[in-house]
Design an enzyme around this catalytic site. Structure first.
Site, PDB file in Angstrom:
ATOM      1  N   GLU A 284     -28.527  65.224  18.719  1.00 61.53           N
ATOM      2  CA  GLU A 284     -28.411  64.481  18.390  1.00 61.53           C
ATOM      3  C   GLU A 284     -29.635  64.041  17.133  1.00 61.53           C
ATOM      4  OE1 GLU A 284     -27.051  60.841  21.019  1.00 61.53           O
ATOM      5  OE2 GLU A 284     -28.824  61.204  21.344  1.00 61.53           O
TER       6      GLU A 284
ATOM      7  N   ASP B 126     -31.221  63.430  30.344  1.00 64.83           N
ATOM      8  CA  ASP B 126     -32.520  63.311  29.999  1.00 64.83           C
ATOM      9  C   ASP B 126     -34.047  63.417  30.686  1.00 64.83           C
ATOM     10  OD1 ASP B 126     -31.160  62.950  27.571  1.00 64.83           O
ATOM     11  OD2 ASP B 126     -30.835  61.010  28.006  1.00 64.83           O
TER      12      ASP B 126
END
Ligand code: RIB
Length: 314
Positions: A137, A262
């Site tokens: 990201e 995550d």
């Protein structure tokens, strides 16, 4: 601080709407709303820090209300952070829809995350790390260079290729020690790396593959260790010495799966430090952290603390 875990990656302000079913194109529906800290890199850092292992997050935000709020959040968490702050670029943000079955759809506007460069990561921070984790990201060139520097300084380099990018190339993996994709990312990766023979490979085929074939595909990435996360089914660990499926945790009441990947990655980094780099033990610990994270709404706020994890495991 001499933190053994360094996570370099994204911060996004999460704007999340809960709904019964996802809206169809052209449809307006009612739901409830919450906002909070997110971004894959930051979520992973929060997950690791809450296990009680020293963690530093390195990322970027804009000089705006979201960027100010996250500094207060990190200070309250006791999470060490190094943030580049941009005057003219907004903090990244994510629009998230969560359905009543706990599934999610996400759109991310990366903002400041994309402007962040490898030089922004201090050499002293990397040189003290035992494990350095990146995701997809932030700018890909930044990620690749941080992984190269991490490995050169003696740390274990970990890439969570989330979200997967369509033009992924094998050379992006050359400095990766451990790759942690989910099933969708793994299928996309295999298609990109073997476009001649595996162009039609779909994530739905993964569960039907014999373990030795899955291991072969994992090792075909040329990354020494691949940990394929399988959602509630746990994970498949493929190393140069062999492979093993580590089953997921049972009896979990799913509220919101957003950020579970995550939680796994942050939990894995912590497990690597706690269990002296024993991959299977670290992956099993990561399964527990991910399982607990789905029992609460939100992303960073849903990451479990050490006491809860220890109780759950015992
Ligand atoms: O993995 C979940 C995260 O993806 C969210 O926090 C959102 O910000 C996106 O980055």
């Amino acid at each position: 601080m001499n933190n053994p875990i360094v996570i370099v990656g994204s911060y996004n302000q999460d704007l999340a709407w809960n709904c019964t079913n996802f809206p169809q194109p052209g449809e307006t529906i009612f739901g409830s709303f919450a906002t909070g800290p997110g971004g894959k890199g930051s979520n992973q850092a929060v997950a690791a820090a809450r296990t009680g292992v020293g963690t530093t997050f390195v990322g970027a935000v804009g000089k705006d209300v979201f960027g100010e709020a996250v500094k207060v959040f990190y200070e309250n968490e006791g999470l060490e952070y190094q943030l580049i702050e941009y005057d003219d670029i907004p903090t990244g943000n994510a629009g998230i829809f969560v359905s009543s079955s706990g599934e999610n759809e996400i759109i991310v506007a990366l903002g400041a995350n994309l402007a962040f460069k490898s030089e922004d990561v201090r050499e002293e921070t990397l040189s003290r790390a035992e494990i350095v984790v990146c995701q997809n990201e932030i700018d890909l060139g930044t990620t690749c260079d941080v992984l190269r520097r991490a490995r050169a300084s003696g740390a274990v380099s970990v890439l969570n290729p989330a979200p997967m990018i369509s033009d992924f190339r094998s050379d992006y993996l050359k400095d990766v020690d451990i790759l942690i994709p989910n099933e969708t990312e793994f299928a996309e990766l295999i298609k990109a790396l073997h476009s001649d023979t595996m162009a039609g490979f779909e994530s739905s085929e993964i569960h039907d593959l014999p373990e030795d074939r899955l291991h072969e595909l994992c090792q075909s990435t040329a990354v020494p260790t691949v940990i394929l996360t399988l959602g509630s089914k746990g994970c498949f660990v493929s190393t140069q010495d062999g492979y093993k499926t580590i089953p997921g945790c049972s009896g979990i009441e799913v509220v919101d799966t957003t950020g579970a990947g995550d939680a796994f990655v942050g939990g894995f980094a912590s497990g690597m430090v706690q269990f002296n780099k024993e991959i299977y033990k670290a992956a099993s610990y990561a399964n527990a952290v991910a399982a607990l994270s789905v029992t609460k709404p939100g992303t960073a706020p849903s990451m479990p603390h050490k006491e809860k994890i220890d109780k759950f495991i015992n």
